[in-house]
Design a protein around this motif. Structure first.
Motif, short mmCIF file in Angstrom:
data_model
loop_
_atom_site.label_atom_id
_atom_site.label_comp_id
_atom_site.label_asym_id
_atom_site.label_seq_id
_atom_site.Cartn_x
_atom_site.Cartn_y
_atom_site.Cartn_z
N ASN A 70 0.72 -0.67 0.32
CA ASN A 70 -0.38 0.01 0.40
C ASN A 70 0.64 1.35 0.14
OD1 ASN A 70 -2.37 -1.06 -0.02
ND2 ASN A 70 -2.76 -1.87 2.05
N ALA A 71 1.97 1.25 0.22
CA ALA A 71 2.58 2.18 0.73
C ALA A 71 3.15 2.83 -0.09
CB ALA A 71 3.77 1.74 1.94
N ALA A 72 3.90 1.14 -1.19
CA ALA A 72 4.30 0.90 -2.54
C ALA A 72 3.58 1.93 -3.75
CB ALA A 72 5.49 0.56 -2.56
N ALA A 73 2.58 1.94 -3.26
CA ALA A 73 1.58 1.98 -4.61
C ALA A 73 1.77 3.19 -4.52
CB ALA A 73 -0.56 1.73 -4.45
N PRO A 74 1.52 3.02 -6.68
CA PRO A 74 1.43 4.13 -7.32
C PRO A 74 0.45 5.22 -6.28
CG PRO A 74 1.23 2.63 -8.61
CD PRO A 74 0.91 1.90 -7.09
N LEU A 75 1.39 6.68 -7.25
CA LEU A 75 0.11 7.83 -6.42
C LEU A 75 -0.78 8.13 -7.58
CD1 LEU A 75 3.07 10.05 -5.24
CD2 LEU A 75 1.64 8.63 -4.18
N GLY A 76 -1.48 8.60 -7.57
CA GLY A 76 -2.47 9.00 -8.21
C GLY A 76 -2.61 9.54 -9.59
N PRO A 77 -2.84 9.90 -10.59
CA PRO A 77 -2.44 11.16 -11.48
C PRO A 77 -2.92 12.35 -11.06
CG PRO A 77 -4.47 10.41 -11.92
CD PRO A 77 -3.88 9.26 -11.19
N PRO A 84 4.28 9.04 -18.19
CA PRO A 84 3.97 8.10 -18.39
C PRO A 84 3.44 6.90 -17.37
CG PRO A 84 5.15 7.60 -19.60
CD PRO A 84 5.43 8.70 -19.48
N ALA A 85 2.86 5.75 -17.20
CA ALA A 85 2.69 5.42 -15.31
C ALA A 85 3.36 4.23 -15.72
CB ALA A 85 1.23 4.95 -15.19
N ILE A 86 3.90 4.34 -14.77
CA ILE A 86 4.76 2.67 -14.79
C ILE A 86 4.05 1.38 -15.08
CG2 ILE A 86 6.09 0.61 -13.47
CD1 ILE A 86 7.68 3.23 -13.93
N ASN A 87 4.00 0.51 -15.71
CA ASN A 87 3.50 -0.80 -16.21
C ASN A 87 2.23 -0.44 -17.41
OD1 ASN A 87 4.35 -2.81 -15.17
ND2 ASN A 87 3.38 -2.04 -13.35
N SER A 88 2.44 1.44 -18.11
CA SER A 88 1.16 1.82 -18.66
C SER A 88 2.36 1.40 -20.38
CB SER A 88 1.23 2.51 -18.74
OG SER A 88 3.14 4.16 -19.15
N VAL A 101 7.09 1.10 -31.53
CA VAL A 101 6.61 -0.41 -31.50
C VAL A 101 6.84 0.03 -29.88
CG1 VAL A 101 8.34 -2.40 -31.43
CG2 VAL A 101 9.26 -1.06 -32.75
N GLU A 102 5.78 -0.90 -29.40
CA GLU A 102 4.89 -0.99 -27.71
C GLU A 102 5.85 -1.29 -27.41
OE1 GLU A 102 0.94 -1.71 -26.96
OE2 GLU A 102 1.40 -3.14 -26.40
N HIS A 103 6.28 -0.86 -25.84
CA HIS A 103 7.46 -1.22 -25.25
C HIS A 103 6.21 -0.98 -23.61
CE1 HIS A 103 9.85 -0.46 -27.40
NE2 HIS A 103 11.16 -1.03 -27.05
N THR A 104 6.69 -1.57 -22.66
CA THR A 104 5.59 -0.82 -21.11
C THR A 104 6.99 0.29 -20.10
OG1 THR A 104 5.20 -3.41 -21.60
CG2 THR A 104 4.99 -2.56 -19.01
N VAL A 105 6.57 1.19 -19.56
CA VAL A 105 7.19 1.90 -18.82
C VAL A 105 7.86 1.05 -18.08
CG1 VAL A 105 7.17 4.19 -17.74
CG2 VAL A 105 5.99 3.65 -20.00
N VAL A 123 14.51 14.21 -18.83
CA VAL A 123 14.02 13.10 -18.45
C VAL A 123 14.15 12.49 -19.41
CG1 VAL A 123 11.26 12.78 -17.26
CG2 VAL A 123 12.80 15.20 -16.59
N PHE A 124 14.18 10.83 -19.00
CA PHE A 124 14.52 9.67 -19.65
C PHE A 124 12.94 8.60 -18.91
CE2 PHE A 124 18.23 11.63 -20.10
CZ PHE A 124 18.69 11.54 -21.54
N VAL A 125 12.95 8.30 -19.76
CA VAL A 125 12.01 6.97 -19.66
C VAL A 125 12.20 5.61 -20.04
CG1 VAL A 125 9.20 5.66 -20.53
CG2 VAL A 125 9.64 8.68 -20.46
#
Length: 154
Positions: A70-77, A84-88, A101-105, A123-125
């Motif tokens: 819960n503490a490590a849950a991503p913050l809301g937008p 882009p959100a992690i895992n998006s 090409v599609e990738h996952t953040v 800033v890099f993704v």
């Protein structure tokens, strides 16, 4: 339990009680069995106590993991957020195949500005492709997979 003990317990009562010697042997075997039973009961009680302690520690660890998740849950937008959100899913352009090409953040990092302006950063993704290879692109070079799927072209 030994075969001798099994035989003594299984013998007919009349035979076991027939003589003083057989009564004493039967009594001795019965006493040994009582001692063994008590030892096994104590062992089982110790195992129960150990298992209960294990279950308690396990429950505490599960609760702690839940709190950490819960503490490590991503913050809301955040309104206007450009990351882009992690895992998006995002698209990056690969020169090797001249295609988006599609990738996952999987993360981000920032470098100082090339002009040494302490208030600006590049800033890099960080992204991972379907085969698990990690890559990175400047934020400005990453496109939303959802947006391009809805007709945005670049």
């Amino acid at each position: 339990m030994s075969e001798i003990t099994r035989g003594a317990i299984g013998m007919p009562f009349e035979m076991a009680m027939e003589s003083e010697l057989s009564r004493r042997q039967f009594h001795s075997i019965a006493q040994a069995l009582l001692i063994e039973r008590d030892r096994l009961r104590a062992e089982v009680a110790g195992l129960r106590t150990g298992y209960e302690a294990y279950e308690q520690v396990n429950a505490e660890l599960k609760a702690e993991v839940g709190k950490l998740r819960n503490a490590a849950a991503p913050l809301g937008p955040v309104n206007g957020d450009q990351l882009p959100a992690i895992n998006s899913k995002v698209l990056i352009h690969l020169s090797s195949c001249d295609a988006w090409v599609e990738h996952t953040v999987v993360g981000y990092y920032a470098w100082e500005d090339l002009g040494a302006n302490e208030y600006l950063h590049r800033v890099f993704v960080r992204v991972r492709d379907a085969d698990g290879y990690i890559n990175a692109r400047l934020l400005k070079d990453v496109r939303s997979a959802a947006a391009l799927g809805q007709g945005e072209q670049s």
